[in-house]
Design a protein around this motif. Structure first.
Motif, mmCIF file in Angstrom:
data_model
loop_
_atom_site.group_PDB
_atom_site.id
_atom_site.type_symbol
_atom_site.label_atom_id
_atom_site.label_comp_id
_atom_site.label_asym_id
_atom_site.label_seq_id
_atom_site.Cartn_x
_atom_site.Cartn_y
_atom_site.Cartn_z
ATOM 1 N N SER A 100 0.829 -1.210 0.000
ATOM 2 C CA SER A 100 0.000 0.000 0.000
ATOM 3 C C SER A 100 0.865 1.264 0.000
ATOM 4 O O SER A 100 0.489 2.272 -0.599
ATOM 5 C CB SER A 100 -0.947 0.001 1.203
ATOM 6 O OG SER A 100 -0.213 -0.039 2.411
ATOM 7 N N THR A 101 2.029 1.202 0.631
ATOM 8 C CA THR A 101 2.951 2.330 0.619
ATOM 9 C C THR A 101 3.533 2.531 -0.769
ATOM 10 O O THR A 101 3.639 3.670 -1.255
ATOM 11 C CB THR A 101 4.076 2.118 1.642
ATOM 12 O OG1 THR A 101 3.498 1.911 2.929
ATOM 13 C CG2 THR A 101 5.018 3.306 1.683
ATOM 14 N N VAL A 102 3.900 1.435 -1.430
ATOM 15 C CA VAL A 102 4.399 1.519 -2.803
ATOM 16 C C VAL A 102 3.331 2.154 -3.684
ATOM 17 O O VAL A 102 3.613 3.074 -4.463
ATOM 18 C CB VAL A 102 4.798 0.123 -3.346
ATOM 19 C CG1 VAL A 102 5.245 0.211 -4.795
ATOM 20 C CG2 VAL A 102 5.890 -0.501 -2.486
ATOM 21 N N ALA A 103 2.100 1.705 -3.551
ATOM 22 C CA ALA A 103 0.996 2.237 -4.358
ATOM 23 C C ALA A 103 0.788 3.724 -4.083
ATOM 24 O O ALA A 103 0.552 4.501 -5.012
ATOM 25 C CB ALA A 103 -0.286 1.462 -4.059
ATOM 26 N N GLU A 104 0.888 4.124 -2.830
ATOM 27 C CA GLU A 104 0.715 5.535 -2.479
ATOM 28 C C GLU A 104 1.752 6.410 -3.188
ATOM 29 O O GLU A 104 1.419 7.463 -3.737
ATOM 30 C CB GLU A 104 0.858 5.684 -0.957
ATOM 31 C CG GLU A 104 0.678 7.070 -0.435
ATOM 32 C CD GLU A 104 0.862 7.118 1.071
ATOM 33 O OE1 GLU A 104 1.511 8.063 1.541
ATOM 34 O OE2 GLU A 104 0.368 6.207 1.768
ATOM 35 N N TYR A 105 2.993 5.966 -3.218
ATOM 36 C CA TYR A 105 4.039 6.717 -3.912
ATOM 37 C C TYR A 105 3.776 6.743 -5.417
ATOM 38 O O TYR A 105 3.973 7.771 -6.065
ATOM 39 C CB TYR A 105 5.411 6.112 -3.641
ATOM 40 C CG TYR A 105 6.054 6.565 -2.345
ATOM 41 C CD1 TYR A 105 7.091 7.485 -2.357
ATOM 42 C CD2 TYR A 105 5.647 6.053 -1.116
ATOM 43 C CE1 TYR A 105 7.696 7.894 -1.180
ATOM 44 C CE2 TYR A 105 6.242 6.449 0.064
ATOM 45 C CZ TYR A 105 7.264 7.369 0.026
ATOM 46 O OH TYR A 105 7.859 7.773 1.188
ATOM 47 N N PHE A 106 3.360 5.610 -5.982
ATOM 48 C CA PHE A 106 3.076 5.567 -7.417
ATOM 49 C C PHE A 106 1.986 6.554 -7.796
ATOM 50 O O PHE A 106 2.097 7.251 -8.803
ATOM 51 C CB PHE A 106 2.680 4.149 -7.851
ATOM 52 C CG PHE A 106 3.821 3.328 -8.364
ATOM 53 C CD1 PHE A 106 3.921 3.008 -9.713
ATOM 54 C CD2 PHE A 106 4.810 2.878 -7.516
ATOM 55 C CE1 PHE A 106 4.972 2.264 -10.190
ATOM 56 C CE2 PHE A 106 5.871 2.122 -7.982
ATOM 57 C CZ PHE A 106 5.947 1.810 -9.336
ATOM 58 N N PHE A 107 0.934 6.620 -7.006
ATOM 59 C CA PHE A 107 -0.142 7.576 -7.278
ATOM 60 C C PHE A 107 0.374 9.003 -7.228
ATOM 61 O O PHE A 107 -0.054 9.857 -7.997
ATOM 62 C CB PHE A 107 -1.321 7.380 -6.323
ATOM 63 C CG PHE A 107 -2.129 6.153 -6.604
ATOM 64 C CD1 PHE A 107 -2.545 5.851 -7.897
ATOM 65 C CD2 PHE A 107 -2.495 5.299 -5.576
ATOM 66 C CE1 PHE A 107 -3.305 4.724 -8.158
ATOM 67 C CE2 PHE A 107 -3.241 4.171 -5.825
ATOM 68 C CZ PHE A 107 -3.643 3.877 -7.124
ATOM 69 N N LYS A 108 1.287 9.270 -6.320
ATOM 70 C CA LYS A 108 1.867 10.605 -6.207
ATOM 71 C C LYS A 108 2.650 10.956 -7.469
ATOM 72 O O LYS A 108 2.601 12.083 -7.955
ATOM 73 C CB LYS A 108 2.773 10.667 -4.978
ATOM 74 C CG LYS A 108 3.420 12.023 -4.752
ATOM 75 C CD LYS A 108 4.179 12.065 -3.439
ATOM 76 C CE LYS A 108 5.542 11.445 -3.605
ATOM 77 N NZ LYS A 108 6.417 11.600 -2.458
ATOM 78 N N TYR A 109 3.370 9.986 -8.050
ATOM 79 C CA TYR A 109 4.205 10.238 -9.211
ATOM 80 C C TYR A 109 3.381 10.355 -10.498
ATOM 81 O O TYR A 109 3.784 11.023 -11.425
ATOM 82 C CB TYR A 109 5.250 9.143 -9.403
ATOM 83 C CG TYR A 109 6.194 9.013 -8.226
ATOM 84 C CD1 TYR A 109 6.621 10.108 -7.510
ATOM 85 C CD2 TYR A 109 6.637 7.769 -7.826
ATOM 86 C CE1 TYR A 109 7.473 9.985 -6.443
ATOM 87 C CE2 TYR A 109 7.516 7.634 -6.763
ATOM 88 C CZ TYR A 109 7.919 8.733 -6.065
ATOM 89 O OH TYR A 109 8.759 8.612 -5.008
#
Length: 61
Positions: free
Chosen positions: A51-60
């Motif tokens: 979920s943390t990886v996904a959160e960063y991806f959405f930010k990028y």
């Protein structure tokens, strides 16, 4: 997701190999590399939730 314990120079060499040797048609590789670098600069732990990886991806994106 657990990251293996590796030396900084090995990590850098692996990232550079991905950049140099892989195809450049997918932006997810660059987003994942950016995530790894940002996350490593902000956290000392070697475990990260998807979920943390996904959160960063959405930010990028």
């Amino acid at each position: 997701m657990d990251f293996p314990e590796i030396q900084d120079n090995e990590f850098q060499r692996t990232l550079m190999n991905i950049l140099d040797l892989s195809s450049k048609d997918n932006t997810y590789k660059f987003a994942f590399m950016r995530f790894l670098l940002d996350y490593c600069n902000e956290h000392a732990k070697t475990h990260v939730e998807f979920s943390t990886v996904a959160e960063y991806f959405f930010k990028y994106y």
